[in-house]
Motif scaffolding. Structure first.
Motif, PDB file in Angstrom:
ATOM      1  N   UNK A 267       0.848  -1.181   0.000  1.00 18.69           N
ATOM      2  CA  UNK A 267       0.000   0.000   0.000  1.00 18.69           C
ATOM      3  C   UNK A 267       0.889   1.237   0.000  1.00 18.69           C
ATOM      4  N   UNK A 268       0.532   2.235  -0.798  1.00 16.02           N
ATOM      5  CA  UNK A 268       1.294   3.479  -0.818  1.00 16.02           C
ATOM      6  C   UNK A 268       0.368   4.681  -0.665  1.00 16.02           C
ATOM      7  N   UNK A 269       0.816   5.647   0.119  1.00 18.14           N
ATOM      8  CA  UNK A 269       0.090   6.899   0.310  1.00 18.14           C
ATOM      9  C   UNK A 269       1.000   8.055  -0.062  1.00 18.14           C
ATOM     10  N   UNK A 270       0.517   8.914  -0.944  1.00 16.49           N
ATOM     11  CA  UNK A 270       1.225  10.126  -1.320  1.00 16.49           C
ATOM     12  C   UNK A 270       0.486  11.320  -0.721  1.00 16.49           C
ATOM     13  N   UNK A 271       1.132  12.009   0.215  1.00 13.80           N
ATOM     14  CA  UNK A 271       0.536  13.198   0.837  1.00 13.80           C
ATOM     15  C   UNK A 271      -0.835  12.881   1.426  1.00 13.80           C
ATOM     16  N   UNK A 272      -0.940  11.744   2.076  1.00 14.76           N
ATOM     17  CA  UNK A 272      -2.231  11.260   2.535  1.00 14.76           C
ATOM     18  C   UNK A 272      -2.831  12.063   3.668  1.00 14.76           C
ATOM     19  N   UNK A 273      -4.156  12.208   3.630  1.00  4.65           N
ATOM     20  CA  UNK A 273      -4.889  12.802   4.745  1.00  4.65           C
ATOM     21  C   UNK A 273      -5.180  11.716   5.773  1.00  4.65           C
ATOM     22  N   UNK A 274      -4.178  11.363   6.554  1.00  2.00           N
ATOM     23  CA  UNK A 274      -4.202  10.140   7.344  1.00  2.00           C
ATOM     24  C   UNK A 274      -4.621  10.337   8.795  1.00  2.00           C
ATOM     25  N   UNK A 275      -4.678  11.579   9.270  1.00  5.21           N
ATOM     26  CA  UNK A 275      -4.936  11.815  10.692  1.00  5.21           C
ATOM     27  C   UNK A 275      -6.163  12.705  10.870  1.00  5.21           C
ATOM     28  N   UNK A 276      -7.261  12.312  10.273  1.00  2.82           N
ATOM     29  CA  UNK A 276      -8.448  13.171  10.312  1.00  2.82           C
ATOM     30  C   UNK A 276      -8.966  13.379  11.736  1.00  2.82           C
ATOM     31  N   UNK A 277      -8.864  12.367  12.599  1.00  4.91           N
ATOM     32  CA  UNK A 277      -9.374  12.513  13.963  1.00  4.91           C
ATOM     33  C   UNK A 277      -8.545  13.507  14.764  1.00  4.91           C
TER      34      UNK A 277
END
Length: 258
Positions: free
Chosen positions: A146-156
């Motif tokens: 799995x790859x994330x580019x500039x991911x919005x990963x911490x919405x909480x």
């Protein structure tokens, strides 16, 4: 390579959906790019768009078709609107579509695609980075990398930042009451801390050092390492834009275990 523009019906969303599909096709050209062809057990990358995009945006903003030309890799690029790869409170089940129905549609239409976990991958940018990591955490049996580019990963952890982008009504339409995101199935940090990292796919996270959400990828990487996940984090100069993503999707493709 062959590029197909697909209109298919989603029984989950109860609507027509669109996806662009790149399929390996053996070509030998005097000019241009010759490509590697394969007709069975084809490795597949589900490539997800961000908030301002749709199924066509990777094709229009990068040279993704050229980048995969010698890799024997199919690329599935679906449109999921602004649904954040989530079963929304307004009864649009984008998570169920992307995680369960879309692979079935693709295997029905393109039987040469692999069904092996070892050759199935997901990646995405921004909102799509969130979606890709969510797939890896909640469907680890389906994905090897799995790859994330500039991911919005911490919405909480970033509610105030979310409200600078769109209204509270929008976000609550997606996730429900904002104060209830933390600790829910849509909270990636919560999933990382409660799921078995040893059973998860490999992760590759990247973000531009000038990106306003850089800390989301750095913090997610820290939490993954603390909880036993196989994760690589790399950064470099860049903002939240296609100059960065066009460059780094090439690095993602080289990282995939093809």
């Amino acid at each position: 390579m062959a590029l197909l523009q697909v209109n298919a019906f989603s029984n989950v969303l109860e609507m027509e959906v669109m996806l662009d599909v790149i399929l390996p096709q053996e070509t030998k050209k005097t000019f241009g790019t010759s490509t590697k062809g394969t007709t069975e057990d084809v490795a597949v990358l589900y490539l997800l768009h961000g908030m301002n995009g749709n199924h066509s945006v990777w094709q229009r903003r990068t040279a993704i078709e050229r980048y995969v030309s010698d890799k024997g890799l199919a690329v599935i690029m679906p449109s999921t609107d602004l649904g954040w790869y989530t079963d929304t409170t307004y009864d649009m089940k984008y998570w169920t579509f992307i995680a369960e129905e879309l692979p079935n549609i693709c295997h029905e239409l393109f039987p040469q695609l692999t069904k092996k976990r070892a050759k199935t991958f997901a990646a995405g940018l921004s909102m799509g980075g969130y979606g890709a990591v969510k797939l890896g955490l909640k469907k680890p049996e389906n994905f090897a990398a799995i790859a994330s580019l500039s991911g919005g990963l911490t919405i909480a952890e970033g509610i105030n930042q979310l409200l600078e982008i769109r209204s509270k009504a929008y976000w609550e339409g997606i996730f429900g009451p904002l104060e209830e995101i933390k600790g829910s199935e849509n909270d990636l940090i919560h999933l990382i801390e409660t799921l078995d990292g040893s059973q998860a796919p490999k992760f590759y996270l990247t973000c531009g050092t000038e990106d306003l959400i850089y800390q989301a990828s750095a913090y997610t990487t820290k939490k993954m390492r603390e909880n036993g996940y196989d994760v690589v984090f790399e950064d470099g100069p860049g903002e939240h834009d296609w100059l960065f993503w066009d460059d780094w999707i090439q690095r993602v493709l080289n990282w995939l275990p093809l």
